[in-house]
Scaffold this motif. Structure first.
Motif, PDB file in Angstrom:
ATOM      1  N   GLU A 110       0.838  -1.210   0.000  1.00  0.00           N
ATOM      2  CA  GLU A 110       0.000   0.000   0.000  1.00  0.00           C
ATOM      3  C   GLU A 110       0.871   1.257   0.000  1.00  0.00           C
ATOM      4  N   GLU A 116       3.879   1.587  -1.146  1.00  0.00           N
ATOM      5  CA  GLU A 116       4.528   1.747  -2.450  1.00  0.00           C
ATOM      6  C   GLU A 116       3.546   2.304  -3.469  1.00  0.00           C
ATOM      7  N   ILE A 117       2.301   1.823  -3.406  1.00  0.00           N
ATOM      8  CA  ILE A 117       1.301   2.333  -4.345  1.00  0.00           C
ATOM      9  C   ILE A 117       1.034   3.810  -4.058  1.00  0.00           C
ATOM     10  N   ARG A 118       0.931   4.151  -2.765  1.00  0.00           N
ATOM     11  CA  ARG A 118       0.751   5.566  -2.411  1.00  0.00           C
ATOM     12  C   ARG A 118       1.884   6.420  -2.974  1.00  0.00           C
ATOM     13  N   MET A 131       3.833   5.768  -5.522  1.00  0.00           N
ATOM     14  CA  MET A 131       3.725   5.798  -6.975  1.00  0.00           C
ATOM     15  C   MET A 131       2.658   6.819  -7.408  1.00  0.00           C
ATOM     16  N   ARG A 132       1.526   6.826  -6.683  1.00  0.00           N
ATOM     17  CA  ARG A 132       0.429   7.716  -7.048  1.00  0.00           C
ATOM     18  C   ARG A 132       0.740   9.172  -6.734  1.00  0.00           C
TER      19      ARG A 132
END
Lengths: 322, 322
Positions: free
Chosen positions: A144, A146-148, A150-151
Motif C-alpha cells: 500500500e 509503495e502504491i501511495r 507511486m500515485r
C-alpha cells in the motif's frame, strides 16, 4: 553509530543473520540463486534484524531463537527493494548494480516473490499465528505504501499528512514490527511490547525523513546513488512539501515538480531551490520530534543494559550525535 | 465437465470461495482494491479451490473449514497470473483486459505482492506449520517454474525433460498441493494424502499439456486470447518440441522459433507447421498417460461418492469425454 557499534550487544547474532540470509536462498536454479545472492550481498545496514534482536535482548540473554525472525524481516525488506528497482528503473542501489540492471525486470520480479515467500516460510517455524499474521499484514501494508508513493509522484498538491501516511507504510511499519515481534517471541508483557512497537514506529518515521533529507544534501559517494534521485523520479518528500508551501519560489517549484520532463532535466535547479528554502531544516525538525517520541517510549521498558543501544540510535537519528 | 458439474459436491462452498475472495481484498486504497477486484472478477475455473474442497470432502461431509485454504490457493494462483501478465506484456487474459493493461506494470507488481501476502496470511489461521510451509514452498517453486519458462523461450534445443520440469513447477505443483492440503487439514491418513497429492500432480501435468495444446487448436473465442500466443512469445511447448525433432520441417522450424522477430511475424506459419506435424497427437498422448496415472491413484482412496468427481475430471482431461 557510524560504526554501528550500537549493535554490539547482538553482533554475533547479526553475523549469523548474514550467514542464514545467504543460506535461505535454496534453489537448484543457478540464475535465481545468483540474483538473490547478489541482492543479499549488496548489503545494507541490516537495521530490521538489528532491531528485532535488540528488542529480544531486552527480555532474554540468549537471543539466538530470534535469528530466523531477523532473517525473515530482512528478506521482506529486500523483496520490496528489488521490486522498487524494477519500478523505479534503478541501475544502482547502495552503489551496486541492481538485480534489475543485471538480470532484467522479469527475473527481478520473480526474485522478489521468491524472497517474500521464503520470508513468510521462515516465520512459520515459530508456529505462532500472531507472528505470521503480523508479517503478512506488514507485507500488504508495504505494498500500500509503495502504491501511495507511486500515485503521489509529481503531485504538488500533496500535504504533510499524505507524506506521513506514505512513509509510515513504506518504512516505519516494518521497523515497528521488527521491534514488536522481537518482543513478542521473547515473551514480553503487553506493555513492554507496545513500548517497543511504538519506539520502532517513531524511530522509523524519523529514519525515513532523515533518509529523504539525505537525498538532497548527502555526498553521492556516501549515498551510493546520485543526489536528487527522488526529484528526478518526481518523488516529493518533506523538504519539497515545505518548499512548495513556504518558499517564495513555491509557484515555480510547483510548475517544475509537476512535470516528469522538468523533474528529469532540471533536477539540480529544483534541489537548489528546495535546499535554499528552509525545507531541510523543517524536515530535520520533524525528524527530531519523531525521534524524541521514540525516546519517550523507552521509559516504559525495564532497566537493562541493551536499552543504551535504543537511546543511542534515537539520539543519532535526532541529530544529537552529528 | 463442460458445465463443471463435477464440482457439484462442493458447489455451495465454491460460491462462498467467490464471496471470500472478494472480501479478502481489504484495503483503504481505492486503486489497489479496484485492481485486485478486477483480477478476481476476471474469473477462471477456480480449479485449485475445487480440488482442495473435493479432497477435503473425501474425508468429511462438512468442508466449510477448507474454504480459507481454497481462497488462499486461488490467491497464490492469481498472484502468479498478474505477475505473468506484467512479464508477458499481455493485454488480455480470458478475454478480459489484464490488470497490467488497465493499470500498468507498477500497480500490477504491487497487486500481485499484496495478493500473495494475503494468501499466506489466510492459511496462517490453520495454525499448522506444515500447511504454511507447503504453501510458501509452493510459491517459491512457482517462481522457479516461471524463471525456467522465461529462460527457455526461443530455446529450440530444449527437450521433453526441461519442458516437463517447467510445467511441473508452473502448474502441476499447485494443483497437487491443493489436493494434498485439502486432505491434510481434513485429518487424512498419510497413504490417502499421498494418493491425492499424486493425483493432483499427474492431473496438473495432463492439464497443462492440454492447455498448451489449446494454444494451437482452440477457437480464439473459447481461449480468450489469440491462437499461437505462446509461439508469438517464443514459449516452446510439447507440440513444438515434438515437431522440432520429428517434423521434416524441423530445421526450418528451429530457425524460425529461435528468433523473437520471426516468432512474432511468422506465428501463423509456425503454428501450421506444428499442427501439420504429429506434435498435437503426441502431446495428447502424453497428456493421456499422465491422466491415466492420476486415475490409478484413486484406487488408494476410500470408496466415497465424491470419488466420482475425481474420476470424471481425469477422464475429461484424458479426452475420453470429448
Amino acid at each position: 553509530m557510524t560504526g554501528l557499534d550500537v549493535f554490539n550487544p547482538v553482533s554475533s547474532e547479526l553475523n549469523q543473520v548474514e550467514t542464514d540470509l545467504l543460506a535461505s536462498i535454496d534453489t537448484d536454479l543457478p540464475i535465481l540463486e545468483e540474483a538473490a545472492t547478489h541482492l543479499i550481498k549488496a548489503g545494507g545496514k541490516r537495521l530490521r534484524p538489528a532491531f528485532a534482536l535488540l528488542s529480544a535482548k531486552v527480555f532474554r540473554d540468549d537471543v539466538s531463537y530470534a535469528i530466523p525472525l531477523a532473517v525473515s524481516l530482512e528478506l521482506i525488506h529486500m523483496a520490496s527493494l528489488v521490486h522498487d528497482d524494477v519500478i523505479d528503473n534503478s541501475e544502482l542501489r547502495r552503489g551496486q548494480p541492481t538485480v534489475k540492471s543485471r538480470w532484467g525486470n522479469r527475473l527481478s520480479i520473480y526474485t522478489g516473490n521468491y524472497v517474500l515467500a521464503k520470508s513468510l516460510s521462515l516465520v512459520a517455524d515459530y508456529r505462532r499465528r500472531d507472528v505470521i499474521e503480523v508479517m503478512a499484514d506488514t507485507s500488504m501494508s508495504i505494498c500500500e505504501g509503495e502504491i501511495r508513493q507511486m500515485r503521489s509522484c509529481y503531485d504538488v498538491r500533496q500535504g504533510l499528512k499524505e507524506y506521513l501516511r506514505r512513509i509510515e507504510r513504506k518504512t516505519a511499519l516494518l521497523i515497528s514490527v521488527s521491534c514488536q515481534l522481537g518482543a513478542i517471541i521473547s515473551g514480553a508483557s503487553y506493555e513492554h511490547m507496545q513500548a517497543l512497537k511504538k519506539y520502532g514506529y517513531y524511530l522509523g518515521m524519523a529514519f525515513q525523513i532523515t533518509d529523504d533529507i539525505l537525498d538532497y544534501v548527502a555526498d553521492e559517494d556516501i549515498l551510493g546513488k546520485p543526489v536528487g534521485s527522488d526529484i528526478r523520479q518526481g518523488v516529493i518528500t518533506l523538504p519539497a512539501i515545505y518548499a512548495l508551501r513556504c518558499s517564495p519560489h513555491g509557484m515555480k517549484l510547483a510548475e517544475m515538480l509537476s512535470s516528469p520532463e522538468s523533474c528529469a532535466s532540471k533536477a539540480n535547479e529544483i534541489v537548489d531551490l528546495i535546499v535554499n528554502s528552509d525545507g531541510i531544516d523543517y524536515a530535520y525538525y520533524a525528524s527530531n520530534r519523531f525521534a524524541e517520541q521514540a525516546l519517550r517510549q523507552l521509559n516504559y521498558l525495564p532497566e537493562v543494559p541493551v536499552k543504551e543501544s535504543f537511546y543511542r540510535i534515537a539520539d543519532f537519528i535526532s541529530g544529537r550525535e552529528y
